[in-house]
Write a protein that holds these residues in place. Structure first.
Motif, short mmCIF file in Angstrom:
data_model
loop_
_atom_site.label_atom_id
_atom_site.label_comp_id
_atom_site.label_asym_id
_atom_site.label_seq_id
_atom_site.Cartn_x
_atom_site.Cartn_y
_atom_site.Cartn_z
N TYR A 1 -9.70 9.09 9.68
CA TYR A 1 -8.42 9.64 9.23
C TYR A 1 -7.90 8.81 8.06
N VAL A 2 -7.48 9.50 7.01
CA VAL A 2 -7.03 8.84 5.78
C VAL A 2 -5.51 8.98 5.66
N ALA A 3 -4.85 7.84 5.45
CA ALA A 3 -3.40 7.83 5.22
C ALA A 3 -3.16 7.62 3.73
N ARG A 4 -2.38 8.52 3.14
CA ARG A 4 -2.10 8.45 1.70
C ARG A 4 -0.59 8.42 1.46
N GLN A 5 -0.23 7.71 0.42
CA GLN A 5 1.16 7.71 -0.07
C GLN A 5 1.09 8.10 -1.54
N ARG A 6 1.67 9.24 -1.89
CA ARG A 6 1.60 9.80 -3.25
C ARG A 6 0.15 9.88 -3.73
N SER A 7 -0.70 10.42 -2.90
CA SER A 7 -2.13 10.65 -3.17
C SER A 7 -2.98 9.38 -3.22
N ASN A 8 -2.39 8.22 -3.06
CA ASN A 8 -3.15 6.97 -3.04
C ASN A 8 -3.45 6.57 -1.60
N VAL A 9 -4.68 6.21 -1.34
CA VAL A 9 -5.06 5.78 0.00
C VAL A 9 -4.37 4.45 0.32
N VAL A 10 -3.65 4.42 1.44
CA VAL A 10 -2.99 3.18 1.87
C VAL A 10 -3.70 2.57 3.08
N ALA A 11 -4.40 3.40 3.85
CA ALA A 11 -5.12 2.91 5.02
C ALA A 11 -6.04 4.01 5.55
#
Length: 149
Positions: free
Chosen positions: A83-93
């Motif tokens: 599972y990919v967590a993104r903030q404004r399309s940038n991977v954060v975790a």
């Protein structure tokens, strides 16, 4: 006389079966959306315990990568999802599935959150067969021990 009684009871039984089936179908029709929402929330709960909603703006359940037994170091026996967590399309975790094969009573299914900088965001045990009391510390509902990672 007994032939009529059998016919009447058969028709009554069939009518009850049709009414019961119709009731189940109507109930399913009106509750399936709510059931789907509840199932999705249950799937998302352990992910959000590792990477809270405040850290990402995407749906991790919909932003996934497939990983399987061929991936070294994860111990997987079947295909699972990262599972990919993104903030404004940038991977954060990312949250990676891992199987620990060395539990006392069998495999321990885990998910491990890894931040973009390589630090551990958190770990959750999804399933285990450990002896109650002895293996209970891996269960977040029973112990805060797993939060120390």
């Amino acid at each position: 006389m007994s032939g009529r009684a059998i016919t009447r009871n058969s028709v009554l039984l069939a009518l009850i079966a049709v009414c019961t089936t119709a009731l189940v179908m109507v109930t399913y029709h009106f509750t399936r959306g709510h059931i789907a929402t509840q199932m999705r929330q249950a799937q998302e709960k352990p992910l959000l315990q590792i990477i809270p909603r405040a850290r990402h703006d995407n749906s991790m359940l919909d932003d996934t990568l497939t990983v399987g037994p061929h991936s070294t170091g994860l111990g997987l026996k079947e295909e699972k999802r990262i599972y990919v967590a993104r903030q404004r399309s940038n991977v954060v975790a990312v949250i990676i599935p891992v199987t620990a094969p060395d539990g006392y009573a069998g495999d321990i299914e885990l998910i491990v959150g890894v931040n973009r900088d390589g630090t551990i965001a958190g770990v959750r045990a999804l399933s285990h067969n450990e002896t109650p009391g002895l293996g209970a510390q891996v269960d977040i509902e029973r112990s805060d021990w797993v939060r120390s990672f």
